[in-house]
Design a protein around this motif. Structure first.
Motif, short mmCIF file in Angstrom:
data_model
loop_
_atom_site.label_atom_id
_atom_site.label_comp_id
_atom_site.label_asym_id
_atom_site.label_seq_id
_atom_site.Cartn_x
_atom_site.Cartn_y
_atom_site.Cartn_z
N GLN A 39 0.84 -1.05 0.00
CA GLN A 39 -0.05 -0.04 -0.06
C GLN A 39 0.77 1.17 0.10
O GLN A 39 1.51 1.52 1.01
CB GLN A 39 -0.91 0.11 1.21
N ALA A 40 0.73 2.02 -1.13
CA ALA A 40 1.66 3.09 -1.20
C ALA A 40 0.86 4.54 -0.72
O ALA A 40 -0.15 4.16 -0.31
CB ALA A 40 1.90 3.43 -2.77
N PRO A 41 1.60 5.46 -0.36
CA PRO A 41 0.89 6.59 0.42
C PRO A 41 -0.30 7.03 -0.39
O PRO A 41 -0.20 7.34 -1.58
CB PRO A 41 1.82 7.69 0.62
N GLY A 42 -1.46 6.93 0.37
CA GLY A 42 -2.80 7.63 -0.37
C GLY A 42 -3.19 6.55 -1.42
O GLY A 42 -4.30 7.11 -2.15
N GLN A 43 -2.95 5.33 -1.55
CA GLN A 43 -3.49 4.60 -2.43
C GLN A 43 -3.95 3.34 -1.68
O GLN A 43 -3.76 3.05 -0.67
CB GLN A 43 -2.14 4.00 -3.38
N GLY A 44 -4.73 2.49 -2.37
CA GLY A 44 -5.27 1.12 -1.89
C GLY A 44 -4.30 0.11 -2.07
O GLY A 44 -3.43 0.12 -2.49
N LEU A 45 -4.67 -1.20 -1.48
CA LEU A 45 -4.03 -2.36 -1.41
C LEU A 45 -3.31 -3.02 -3.04
O LEU A 45 -4.28 -2.74 -3.73
CB LEU A 45 -4.50 -3.56 -0.58
N GLU A 46 -2.38 -3.03 -3.28
CA GLU A 46 -1.98 -3.63 -4.63
C GLU A 46 -1.26 -4.89 -4.46
O GLU A 46 -0.40 -5.15 -3.81
CB GLU A 46 -1.08 -2.88 -5.31
N THR A 91 8.06 2.42 -3.37
CA THR A 91 7.71 2.54 -2.08
C THR A 91 6.36 2.43 -1.61
O THR A 91 5.43 2.80 -2.16
CB THR A 91 8.14 4.25 -2.07
N ALA A 92 6.32 1.76 -0.26
CA ALA A 92 4.89 1.13 0.20
C ALA A 92 5.21 0.51 1.45
O ALA A 92 6.39 0.31 1.82
CB ALA A 92 4.41 0.46 -0.73
#
Length: 112
Positions: A39-46, A91-92
């Protein structure tokens, strides 16, 4: 009780490498399909990669294929994610996952 604990994150320069570990307990590790997500900053789970039980081949997302390798040590109940040629977009917070359960995560920061 299922427990997953990630470790090995840190700060690395672009092009560098890191190996993450996920120590597992509370279930039959050798019979479990596990995955790595981030999970990157401000993003959902990948979804990043999956490690299949037995002789199943691992699978990778297109964004990490050819750079990341996941493998397991069933004797140590530990899942690994070897990350090579890291990029800033990697980065995550990285988590290992068993079904809907995931650990607390480990931060990976790729920056010069």
């Amino acid at each position: 009780q299922v427990q997953l604990v990630e470790s090995g994150g840190g700060l690395v320069q672009p092009g560098g490498s890191l190996t993450l570990s996920c120590a597992a307990s509370g279930f039959l590790f050798s019979r479990a399909d596990l995955s790595w997500v981030r999970q990157a900053p401000g993003q959902g789970l990948e979804w990043v990669a999956s490690s299949m039980r037995g002789l199943g081949l691992p699978a990778y997302s297109g964004s990490v294929s050819g750079r990341f390798v996941t493998f397991r040590d069933n004797a140590k109940n530990t899942l690994y994610l070897q990350m090579n040629n890291l990029k800033p977009e990697d980065t995550a917070v990285y988590y290992c996952k068993l079904g809907l359960i995931r650990g607390p995560g480990t931060q990976v920061t790729v920056s010069s």
